[in-house]
Scaffold this motif. Sequence first.
Motif, PDB file in Angstrom:
ATOM      1  N   UNK A 125     -17.144 -21.259 -21.340  1.00 20.35           N
ATOM      2  CA  UNK A 125     -18.135 -20.500 -22.034  1.00 20.35           C
ATOM      3  C   UNK A 125     -18.817 -21.546 -22.892  1.00 20.35           C
ATOM      4  N   UNK A 126     -19.247 -22.500 -23.016  1.00 19.04           N
ATOM      5  CA  UNK A 126     -19.736 -23.429 -23.753  1.00 19.04           C
ATOM      6  C   UNK A 126     -20.519 -22.999 -24.988  1.00 19.04           C
ATOM      7  N   UNK A 127     -20.867 -22.024 -25.076  1.00 20.96           N
ATOM      8  CA  UNK A 127     -21.674 -21.361 -26.269  1.00 20.96           C
ATOM      9  C   UNK A 127     -20.682 -20.532 -27.270  1.00 20.96           C
ATOM     10  N   UNK A 128     -19.681 -20.522 -26.696  1.00 20.82           N
ATOM     11  CA  UNK A 128     -18.276 -19.927 -27.796  1.00 20.82           C
ATOM     12  C   UNK A 128     -17.327 -20.747 -27.972  1.00 20.82           C
ATOM     13  N   UNK A 129     -17.324 -21.934 -27.340  1.00 20.85           N
ATOM     14  CA  UNK A 129     -16.143 -22.915 -27.167  1.00 20.85           C
ATOM     15  C   UNK A 129     -16.215 -23.606 -28.403  1.00 20.85           C
ATOM     16  N   UNK A 130     -15.251 -23.533 -29.194  1.00 21.29           N
ATOM     17  CA  UNK A 130     -14.900 -24.298 -30.465  1.00 21.29           C
ATOM     18  C   UNK A 130     -13.630 -25.083 -30.610  1.00 21.29           C
ATOM     19  N   UNK A 131     -13.481 -26.435 -30.792  1.00 19.93           N
ATOM     20  CA  UNK A 131     -12.085 -26.918 -31.157  1.00 19.93           C
ATOM     21  C   UNK A 131     -11.563 -26.451 -32.485  1.00 19.93           C
ATOM     22  N   UNK A 132     -10.530 -26.756 -32.882  1.00 18.58           N
ATOM     23  CA  UNK A 132      -9.759 -26.338 -34.153  1.00 18.58           C
ATOM     24  C   UNK A 132      -8.686 -27.004 -34.295  1.00 18.58           C
ATOM     25  N   UNK A 133      -7.768 -26.959 -35.472  1.00 15.22           N
ATOM     26  CA  UNK A 133      -6.621 -27.915 -35.606  1.00 15.22           C
ATOM     27  C   UNK A 133      -5.544 -27.735 -34.326  1.00 15.22           C
ATOM     28  N   UNK A 134      -5.447 -26.145 -33.726  1.00 11.82           N
ATOM     29  CA  UNK A 134      -4.606 -26.275 -32.741  1.00 11.82           C
ATOM     30  C   UNK A 134      -5.152 -26.521 -31.363  1.00 11.82           C
ATOM     31  N   UNK A 135      -6.413 -26.779 -31.224  1.00 15.91           N
ATOM     32  CA  UNK A 135      -7.054 -27.241 -30.051  1.00 15.91           C
ATOM     33  C   UNK A 135      -7.996 -28.084 -30.323  1.00 15.91           C
ATOM     34  N   UNK A 136      -7.544 -29.306 -29.977  1.00 17.25           N
ATOM     35  CA  UNK A 136      -8.069 -30.554 -30.273  1.00 17.25           C
ATOM     36  C   UNK A 136      -8.779 -31.216 -29.143  1.00 17.25           C
ATOM     37  N   UNK A 137      -8.574 -30.570 -28.011  1.00 17.80           N
ATOM     38  CA  UNK A 137      -9.214 -31.163 -26.952  1.00 17.80           C
ATOM     39  C   UNK A 137     -10.722 -30.554 -26.812  1.00 17.80           C
ATOM     40  N   UNK A 138     -11.578 -31.318 -25.814  1.00 12.27           N
ATOM     41  CA  UNK A 138     -12.892 -31.036 -25.550  1.00 12.27           C
ATOM     42  C   UNK A 138     -13.215 -30.116 -24.608  1.00 12.27           C
ATOM     43  N   UNK A 139     -14.451 -29.726 -24.628  1.00 15.17           N
ATOM     44  CA  UNK A 139     -14.614 -28.667 -23.384  1.00 15.17           C
ATOM     45  C   UNK A 139     -14.434 -29.209 -21.915  1.00 15.17           C
ATOM     46  N   UNK A 140     -14.742 -30.592 -21.689  1.00 15.72           N
ATOM     47  CA  UNK A 140     -14.476 -30.989 -20.367  1.00 15.72           C
ATOM     48  C   UNK A 140     -12.920 -30.998 -20.065  1.00 15.72           C
ATOM     49  N   UNK A 141     -11.896 -31.109 -21.134  1.00 12.89           N
ATOM     50  CA  UNK A 141     -10.498 -30.852 -20.678  1.00 12.89           C
ATOM     51  C   UNK A 141     -10.248 -29.539 -20.533  1.00 12.89           C
ATOM     52  N   UNK A 142     -11.089 -28.664 -21.235  1.00 15.22           N
ATOM     53  CA  UNK A 142     -10.755 -27.221 -21.020  1.00 15.22           C
ATOM     54  C   UNK A 142     -11.260 -26.865 -19.577  1.00 15.22           C
ATOM     55  N   UNK A 143     -12.184 -27.097 -19.359  1.00 10.91           N
ATOM     56  CA  UNK A 143     -12.659 -26.919 -17.927  1.00 10.91           C
ATOM     57  C   UNK A 143     -11.733 -27.477 -16.902  1.00 10.91           C
ATOM     58  N   UNK A 144     -11.122 -28.625 -16.963  1.00  9.99           N
ATOM     59  CA  UNK A 144     -10.307 -29.146 -16.110  1.00  9.99           C
ATOM     60  C   UNK A 144      -9.149 -28.482 -15.892  1.00  9.99           C
ATOM     61  N   UNK A 145      -8.784 -27.814 -17.226  1.00  9.28           N
ATOM     62  CA  UNK A 145      -7.409 -27.049 -17.263  1.00  9.28           C
ATOM     63  C   UNK A 145      -7.743 -25.651 -16.519  1.00  9.28           C
ATOM     64  N   UNK A 146      -9.004 -24.969 -16.645  1.00 10.02           N
ATOM     65  CA  UNK A 146      -9.494 -23.805 -15.948  1.00 10.02           C
ATOM     66  C   UNK A 146      -9.200 -24.085 -14.504  1.00 10.02           C
ATOM     67  N   UNK A 147      -9.792 -24.935 -14.145  1.00  8.34           N
ATOM     68  CA  UNK A 147      -9.827 -25.401 -12.618  1.00  8.34           C
ATOM     69  C   UNK A 147      -8.393 -25.436 -12.166  1.00  8.34           C
TER      70      UNK A 147
END
Length: 186
Positions: A125-147
């Motif tokens: 959900x790109x509209x709500x995705x945000x990295x932070x101190x504990x989540x340093x990876x980007x959306x592309x990595x998050x999508x790969x993890x989801x798959x």
Amino acid sequence: MERFVVLSGCSGGGKSTLLAELGRRGHAVVEEPGRRIVAEETLATGRALPWIDMAAFARRAVEVARRDRVLARAMPRPGYVFFDRGLIDAAAALDHSCGQAACGAALRAVAARRYNRQVFLTPPWPQIYASDEARRHGLDEAIAEYERLLKAYGALGYEPVVLPRVPVGQRADFVLRHLVARTDGV
């Protein structure tokens, strides 16, 4: 265990927000192992962090998720226990971090430790995705993890249910309706 329900899916997809909503509604909840590990390792200047040593982080996540299951079994209140990620998420991360040669070994090792057949996945959900101190990876990595997670849960015989991109209250209603429908035999 049918009462153990996993919220999985894309990082930054709203799992923790949904877990908090289910907790506000009186359900037992277990926070994400990864966020707890990052907090502990950061305080202790540890190295089991996903951006330093992903394999060590994933091994710790497997240990924490196992312990979470033991503690959840001892919870006195009846009803569902909602997990923000779980043992399968941690095992999938460990398999991924160890490369192709070990691929699947961690998942096979935890396959007998069952959760509710339905696993609820937050989609990217790109509209709500945000990295932070504990989540340093980007959306592309998050999508790969989801798959990877979608594939892992399906391969282990779970029924992945992709959550709609709606406000958190509606998401909680969606999860609870699906669980009730399953127990009613629908």
